[in-house]
Design a protein around this motif. Structure first.
Motif: not given
Length: 189
Positions: A106-108, A110, A11, A13, A9
């Motif tokens: 992570g998100g999309a 990742t 971010k 988290g 990510g």
């Protein structure tokens, strides 16, 4: 295996365990003499991986598209930074440089990155291992879904069996070192 691509990510988290594990991963990879290949960013878990690897004396190669450099998101202290035109070029360059691929939380982005590499492995575009570092059971629901794709006949078991997952970076690297790629989906390329 000398280079490991990390997808994670941009971010951090909302659970400190993600940052703690990313720090440990970066430090461990440096201690093992592995060069980290990653997306070149300075924020979130991406920045944590880069910083912890560098602080432990390791090498970090970033690959980042121009648009993110222009937004001042590139990490300024990497061993090497490749600036590319597009996200597609970024992923291709990372695939070229890496000997294996690990997804941390992570998100999309990742998910898209690790699934593309796993797909390429199935098609024989490369014969490199892929893994999920399953921190705090982050990927357990997704791993269950992958099992369902096997159970329902959409994924061949040999490919799911070679998509490694563990809470331990040590275990994943051990599996990577002993990796024998399954035969590609449509036969040997």
């Amino acid at each position: 295996m000398n280079t490991v691509a990390i997808f994670c990510g941009s971010k951090a988290g909302n659970n400190p365990i993600f940052v703690e594990h990313a720090q440990k991963v970066g430090q461990y990879l440096a201690e093992q003499g592995k060069t980290v290949i990653y997306g070149g960013g300075r924020t979130g878990l991406m920045g944590v991986i880069a910083d912890s690897t560098l602080q432990a004396g390791g090498k970090v190669i970033g690959v980042i598209p121009t648009t993110l450099v222009d937004r001042e998101l590139a990490h300024p202290q990497l061993t090497e930074l490749h600036i590319v035109s597009t996200m597609h070029e970024r992923k291709a360059k990372m695939a070229e440089l890496a000997d294996g691929f690990i997804a941390l939380p992570g998100g999309a982005g990742t998910l898209e990155e690790i699934f593309e590499q796993w797909t390429w492995a199935q098609l024989g575009i490369h014969l490199k291992p892929c893994a999920f570092l399953n921190i705090n059971d982050f990927y357990t629901p997704l791993l269950d879904m992958i099992s369902k794709t096997v159970d329902t006949g959409f994924t061949q078991a040999r490919f799911a069996d070679h998509l490694f997952h563990s809470e331990s970076i040590e275990e994943i690297l051990e599996k990577f070192e002993n990796y024998q790629a399954p035969e590609p989906k449509w036969g040997v390329q």
